[in-house]
Motif scaffolding. Sequence first.
Motif, PDB file in Angstrom:
ATOM      1  N   GLY A 513       0.813  -1.208   0.000  1.00 49.94           N
ATOM      2  CA  GLY A 513       0.000   0.000   0.000  1.00 49.94           C
ATOM      3  C   GLY A 513       0.847   1.259   0.000  1.00 49.94           C
ATOM      4  O   GLY A 513       0.532   2.241  -0.691  1.00 49.94           O
ATOM      5  N   TYR A 514       1.937   1.238   0.771  1.00 48.28           N
ATOM      6  CA  TYR A 514       2.813   2.411   0.809  1.00 48.28           C
ATOM      7  C   TYR A 514       3.498   2.616  -0.542  1.00 48.28           C
ATOM      8  O   TYR A 514       3.646   3.755  -1.008  1.00 48.28           O
ATOM      9  CB  TYR A 514       3.851   2.251   1.918  1.00 48.28           C
ATOM     10  CG  TYR A 514       4.906   3.329   1.915  1.00 48.28           C
ATOM     11  CD1 TYR A 514       4.557   4.683   2.027  1.00 48.28           C
ATOM     12  CD2 TYR A 514       6.257   3.012   1.793  1.00 48.28           C
ATOM     13  CE1 TYR A 514       5.523   5.680   2.019  1.00 48.28           C
ATOM     14  CE2 TYR A 514       7.230   3.995   1.788  1.00 48.28           C
ATOM     15  CZ  TYR A 514       6.862   5.322   1.890  1.00 48.28           C
ATOM     16  OH  TYR A 514       7.815   6.300   1.872  1.00 48.28           O
ATOM     17  N   SER A 515       3.895   1.527  -1.183  1.00 43.11           N
ATOM     18  CA  SER A 515       4.539   1.648  -2.504  1.00 43.11           C
ATOM     19  C   SER A 515       3.578   2.299  -3.503  1.00 43.11           C
ATOM     20  O   SER A 515       3.978   3.149  -4.313  1.00 43.11           O
ATOM     21  CB  SER A 515       4.960   0.265  -3.008  1.00 43.11           C
ATOM     22  OG  SER A 515       5.915  -0.301  -2.144  1.00 43.11           O
ATOM     23  N   TRP A 516       2.324   1.914  -3.431  1.00 43.65           N
ATOM     24  CA  TRP A 516       1.314   2.497  -4.323  1.00 43.65           C
ATOM     25  C   TRP A 516       1.161   3.994  -4.064  1.00 43.65           C
ATOM     26  O   TRP A 516       1.141   4.803  -4.991  1.00 43.65           O
ATOM     27  CB  TRP A 516      -0.012   1.768  -4.114  1.00 43.65           C
ATOM     28  CG  TRP A 516      -1.147   2.302  -4.938  1.00 43.65           C
ATOM     29  CD1 TRP A 516      -1.458   1.944  -6.212  1.00 43.65           C
ATOM     30  CD2 TRP A 516      -2.112   3.283  -4.533  1.00 43.65           C
ATOM     31  NE1 TRP A 516      -2.562   2.639  -6.656  1.00 43.65           N
ATOM     32  CE2 TRP A 516      -2.983   3.477  -5.631  1.00 43.65           C
ATOM     33  CE3 TRP A 516      -2.322   4.005  -3.373  1.00 43.65           C
ATOM     34  CZ2 TRP A 516      -4.044   4.377  -5.594  1.00 43.65           C
ATOM     35  CZ3 TRP A 516      -3.375   4.890  -3.329  1.00 43.65           C
ATOM     36  CH2 TRP A 516      -4.224   5.081  -4.440  1.00 43.65           C
ATOM     37  N   ALA A 517       1.046   4.365  -2.761  1.00 40.47           N
ATOM     38  CA  ALA A 517       0.869   5.775  -2.413  1.00 40.47           C
ATOM     39  C   ALA A 517       2.124   6.589  -2.750  1.00 40.47           C
ATOM     40  O   ALA A 517       2.038   7.721  -3.246  1.00 40.47           O
ATOM     41  CB  ALA A 517       0.548   5.919  -0.928  1.00 40.47           C
ATOM     42  N   LEU A 518       3.279   5.990  -2.522  1.00 42.97           N
ATOM     43  CA  LEU A 518       4.532   6.708  -2.789  1.00 42.97           C
ATOM     44  C   LEU A 518       4.712   6.946  -4.280  1.00 42.97           C
ATOM     45  O   LEU A 518       5.143   8.029  -4.707  1.00 42.97           O
ATOM     46  CB  LEU A 518       5.713   5.908  -2.219  1.00 42.97           C
ATOM     47  CG  LEU A 518       7.097   6.537  -2.387  1.00 42.97           C
ATOM     48  CD1 LEU A 518       7.180   7.873  -1.661  1.00 42.97           C
ATOM     49  CD2 LEU A 518       8.182   5.577  -1.868  1.00 42.97           C
ATOM     50  N   GLU A 519       4.376   5.952  -5.077  1.00 42.13           N
ATOM     51  CA  GLU A 519       4.543   6.083  -6.529  1.00 42.13           C
ATOM     52  C   GLU A 519       3.665   7.221  -7.059  1.00 42.13           C
ATOM     53  O   GLU A 519       4.094   8.007  -7.906  1.00 42.13           O
ATOM     54  CB  GLU A 519       4.193   4.754  -7.188  1.00 42.13           C
ATOM     55  CG  GLU A 519       4.631   4.639  -8.655  1.00 42.13           C
ATOM     56  CD  GLU A 519       3.590   5.244  -9.607  1.00 42.13           C
ATOM     57  OE1 GLU A 519       3.989   5.732 -10.696  1.00 42.13           O
ATOM     58  OE2 GLU A 519       2.393   5.253  -9.231  1.00 42.13           O
ATOM     59  N   ARG A 520       2.455   7.331  -6.593  1.00 45.21           N
ATOM     60  CA  ARG A 520       1.558   8.383  -7.055  1.00 45.21           C
ATOM     61  C   ARG A 520       1.935   9.763  -6.504  1.00 45.21           C
ATOM     62  O   ARG A 520       1.789  10.779  -7.181  1.00 45.21           O
ATOM     63  CB  ARG A 520       0.114   8.033  -6.668  1.00 45.21           C
ATOM     64  CG  ARG A 520      -0.495   7.030  -7.651  1.00 45.21           C
ATOM     65  CD  ARG A 520      -1.592   6.189  -7.049  1.00 45.21           C
ATOM     66  NE  ARG A 520      -2.079   5.209  -8.038  1.00 45.21           N
ATOM     67  CZ  ARG A 520      -1.425   4.103  -8.339  1.00 45.21           C
ATOM     68  NH1 ARG A 520      -0.268   3.815  -7.752  1.00 45.21           N
ATOM     69  NH2 ARG A 520      -1.914   3.264  -9.250  1.00 45.21           N
ATOM     70  N   SER A 521       2.425   9.809  -5.260  1.00 46.20           N
ATOM     71  CA  SER A 521       2.816  11.103  -4.710  1.00 46.20           C
ATOM     72  C   SER A 521       4.044  11.657  -5.421  1.00 46.20           C
ATOM     73  O   SER A 521       4.184  12.871  -5.583  1.00 46.20           O
ATOM     74  CB  SER A 521       3.082  10.977  -3.206  1.00 46.20           C
ATOM     75  OG  SER A 521       4.211  10.147  -2.966  1.00 46.20           O
ATOM     76  N   SER A 990       6.030  12.245   6.653  1.00 44.27           N
ATOM     77  CA  SER A 990       7.448  12.116   6.258  1.00 44.27           C
ATOM     78  C   SER A 990       7.623  11.036   5.193  1.00 44.27           C
ATOM     79  O   SER A 990       8.520  11.120   4.349  1.00 44.27           O
ATOM     80  CB  SER A 990       8.300  11.778   7.481  1.00 44.27           C
ATOM     81  OG  SER A 990       7.994  10.484   7.977  1.00 44.27           O
ATOM     82  N   LEU A 991       6.758  10.037   5.233  1.00 39.66           N
ATOM     83  CA  LEU A 991       6.866   8.962   4.244  1.00 39.66           C
ATOM     84  C   LEU A 991       6.509   9.444   2.842  1.00 39.66           C
ATOM     85  O   LEU A 991       6.804   8.764   1.850  1.00 39.66           O
ATOM     86  CB  LEU A 991       5.955   7.806   4.649  1.00 39.66           C
ATOM     87  CG  LEU A 991       6.356   7.092   5.953  1.00 39.66           C
ATOM     88  CD1 LEU A 991       5.292   6.090   6.367  1.00 39.66           C
ATOM     89  CD2 LEU A 991       7.710   6.413   5.795  1.00 39.66           C
ATOM     90  N   LEU A 992       5.870  10.620   2.749  1.00 43.46           N
ATOM     91  CA  LEU A 992       5.517  11.176   1.442  1.00 43.46           C
ATOM     92  C   LEU A 992       6.207  12.513   1.184  1.00 43.46           C
ATOM     93  O   LEU A 992       6.686  12.768   0.076  1.00 43.46           O
ATOM     94  CB  LEU A 992       3.999  11.353   1.344  1.00 43.46           C
ATOM     95  CG  LEU A 992       3.153  10.087   1.499  1.00 43.46           C
ATOM     96  CD1 LEU A 992       1.680  10.434   1.455  1.00 43.46           C
ATOM     97  CD2 LEU A 992       3.497   9.067   0.415  1.00 43.46           C
ATOM     98  N   VAL A 993       6.269  13.379   2.211  1.00 45.37           N
ATOM     99  CA  VAL A 993       6.825  14.725   2.018  1.00 45.37           C
ATOM    100  C   VAL A 993       8.324  14.677   1.802  1.00 45.37           C
ATOM    101  O   VAL A 993       8.854  15.356   0.907  1.00 45.37           O
ATOM    102  CB  VAL A 993       6.473  15.620   3.221  1.00 45.37           C
ATOM    103  CG1 VAL A 993       7.176  16.970   3.106  1.00 45.37           C
ATOM    104  CG2 VAL A 993       4.967  15.817   3.316  1.00 45.37           C
ATOM    105  N   VAL A 994       9.030  13.890   2.597  1.00 42.13           N
ATOM    106  CA  VAL A 994      10.490  13.824   2.444  1.00 42.13           C
ATOM    107  C   VAL A 994      10.875  13.276   1.069  1.00 42.13           C
ATOM    108  O   VAL A 994      11.731  13.854   0.389  1.00 42.13           O
ATOM    109  CB  VAL A 994      11.115  12.994   3.589  1.00 42.13           C
ATOM    110  CG1 VAL A 994      12.601  12.747   3.318  1.00 42.13           C
ATOM    111  CG2 VAL A 994      10.940  13.712   4.925  1.00 42.13           C
TER     112      VAL A 994
END
Length: 1023
Positions: A513-521, A990-994
């Motif tokens: 799930g995090y990989s999916w969210a990170l890829e789109r962000s 931080s998992l998305l902004v950084v």
Amino acid sequence: MNLTDICLKNQVFAWMLMFGTILFGVVSVTRIGVSQFPDVDNPTVSVSVSWPGASPEDVETGLINPIEDAMSQVTGVLTLTSSASTGSARVTATFDLSRNIDLALQDTQAKIAQIQRSLPTSALAPTVSKSNPDDQPIITLGVYGPYSRALLADVARYQVEDMLETVPGVGQVQLMGYVDRNIRIWVDAEKLVATGVTVNDITSAIKTQHVTMPGGELDNGGLAFDVRVIGEAADLTTLRNIVVRAGGLNPVRLQDVALVQDGFQDINNVARFNGQPVQAMGILKQPGSNAVGVAKAVQASIASLQKTLPDGMKIEVVFDTTQFISESVDEIGIELGLAVILTAMVCWLFLGSLSSTMNVLFAIPMSLLGTIAILYFCGYTLNTFTLLGLSLAVGLVVDDAVMVMENIFRHAEMGKDRVRAAGEGTKEITFAALAATLAVIAIFMPVAFMSGIIGKFFLQFGVTLSVAVAISYVEAISLAPARCAQMLRTSSHGSRGVVGRLADRGFEKLSAGYSWALERSLRWPWAVLALAVAVLASAGYVTTKIPQEFVPSQDQSRLMVSMKTAVGANLASTDVLAQRAEAFLMSRPEVIDVVTNTSEGSANFQITMVDPKQRALTQQAFSTVIRNELNKYPGVKAAVRDLSQQGFGGSKGFPVEFSVRGSDWNTLVSLATKLQDQVSTSGVITDVASDYQLGSPELVVTPDRARATDLNIQVSDIANTVSAMVGGLVVGQYSNAGRRMDMNLRLTASQRSRPEDLGLLRMRTPNGTLVPLSSVVTTTQQAELQQINHADRERAITITGNIAPGHAQNEALAFVQSLTTGLPPGYRVVLSGQSSQFGDAMSSLLFALVVGILVAYMVLASQFNSFLHPVTVLTILPLSIAGAMFALLIAGRTLNVFSMIGLLLLMGIVKKNSIILVDYATEIRHKENLDARTAMLKAGPIRLRPILMTAVATMMAAVPSALGLGPGKETRGPMADAVIGGLILSTALSLLVVPAFYVVADRLRGKKAATAHEPAPSAEHAE
């Protein structure tokens, strides 16, 4: 060979290193002191001078001004406060905390000695002493029983006090309700007239016929004799028969004109315990001694003291301020244990392996006990600040071990043996762990530059966390790998347990799930950064809605109540009102004990309440009940003092304190009265009082110099007659059973109750004629000025108050500041005490935050060898502050010193997650020649588990404090809420902004390089 390799090759040495650290910590725990706050004593020197008969105005010009001139020249003086009252002066200098108090005392003594000859000749020699304005009795004892007040006072003074002063750490014993034994000579004015005797006849007779003097030495060559003339009356019969006027066949003796009796000094205060007469004794600790330790030693001595008292007489503790300290410290210890348990559960759930969890948890006892050993050798105590540091350190000290363990675990699952996995996994993560550790320590380095009491408090907090984190880092790169080489179990060494399989399955889904969210962000990184900015903007608005205060009020189940009666009220009328208040307090179900101390015009109550869980009203609500009830009494002005507001640097113990300063006294009084009325009616501040008060009505006796000269009567004789007969005069001392007591001469009570009674007194002219005193004096009545105060060499009137329910300290101080406009030239309002420290503390904390961030940037820049990567790491800091503000608002907390501690701690914690992410992404770029976006997409899911684990473990360590389950919860709660709120928001973002900032910064750098017509940097040379 580094420390990791040494421990891997000598695993027994690693275990002994850990056990040795734990051993020293356990020994230190049994010896370290316990206190509510760090032991910081204000270097304060006071000069006291007596000038009998002088008015406050004369004392100000004759004593205060020259003494202030001299003391202001002593090095290191921060503030000067002075008080000029009838017949006495006191000047107090407060020095910088770094000033050696003994040297300051010597310098002050030298300056006073230089001006002593210029002081009024009738003034007594100045007394210079060390003092601490924060000194209050830490414990109050009571001696009571079915005995006379005289016997209770005698036992307390000559038996109990002497034994208590030998208890280690006891600095002073204050007697309350004590009356000293006196020989009272009650003169009858009518008998004086009948016998033709004057007051001077009596005083002269006693001084000439009741005397003992050394007579020298006789030496006959072989034997020497000391000679002493014993002319003192050996008993009261002899004293009564002293001839005061010899004339004719019938000399007048003392017993003919006065009643001579063995009695006591004038009663000027009364003490009771739960309505029963008591001899109360307040115990003050020595500077630097431990309050809880001294209180325990005093309580231990009570048992032996009780055995020496007469049958039926008892001694017990009637008021104990250290009990709350002990309870609060014990509660923090319980929360510390809960934090360890919760952290262990988090580690087990995240790691899914009991052996891995135990490996991580070994870092807790070594780090915490090792820290306590360092605190002990530094001379610190286990107090609110150091224990809070230890409690929050539970989540931090496992971070490095988790990072190392997780990396070793990953290498072991690649098929490597335990020793190789431990060595290579540790080496790979060492840099990131060191960067994270130094970044945390760097945040607390500026704390050393904070000034004042708060700076000293924060220093111990910073030292505690820094030492704990440093020890945990050493443990993580040395002992943790050694233990992993012995204990680590992975799927390649055996099947995973149920918890392990569930943990793996959960993280696989979470990582996906995090990989999916990170890829789109990372497709729209600017949108992510815009969202972060919006969150910050909303947090800025929220901050303005959070109430601010210096320290939160704590429910200590103890209150101090002061009650002032109408001007001119004597002891009897004051005590009637005190007994009424006492009866009301004792009737309340919230109250256990009441200690009452009454004097002329005022009464003080020490109230011990039942446990908060056993009463319906909070301490603040009950304070309102007391205030409303006592203020109904005629002429009474009551104020409730919150004991939790004391101990912060010489203040009067009120959250609102300011002084009105100026030159002309009448103008100053008018302004102060006006401001006091405005503050009282504001609705924001309650219990408003000032140190300006008119005393009892004063009868001014003015000699008629012309008439006195005609009769050849000296003004000094007039003054001595009035002083002796009305106020009382000590005319000598009397010995009995090895004790010396004063002989006090005074008119009988019935002959000194009205101004007209002065007409009974007679003066003798040189020709022997007796003339009425009223024929050579005139009398007028006026209001008496009690004292004139100075602050920093200006005349000042200080106004104090509490915060009204439903309002905050920043609101109250803003109202006070609004009153400063429109004052006449030369007059000003100056915040003092806790009110001034409120602004100073917030400014110092802001300074520490800013400098800490700059220091952290420099540390990270040095470690990353980059100017840009530290900025990427630090982008999470504003978001953590935003999370803290949201949490404080939701929890209904205030922004205070303790919540600011949480913010300071957040600055060190949240950087760790960013460092783990940025460091690994940079490493992948160098090794695999990837662009920034691809590297971050790969690094994020891999580092997700250690990031979440360290964040959740730290939050769990703060959960017990946030729940607020015991004494002292009001101080620990705001800090824990700030930490939890900041971690939740910062970890989530931080998992998305950084990553978004990492990608944007890389693109901007690439555009800048292209604009400069330079080739883009290759991946292996990218920062």
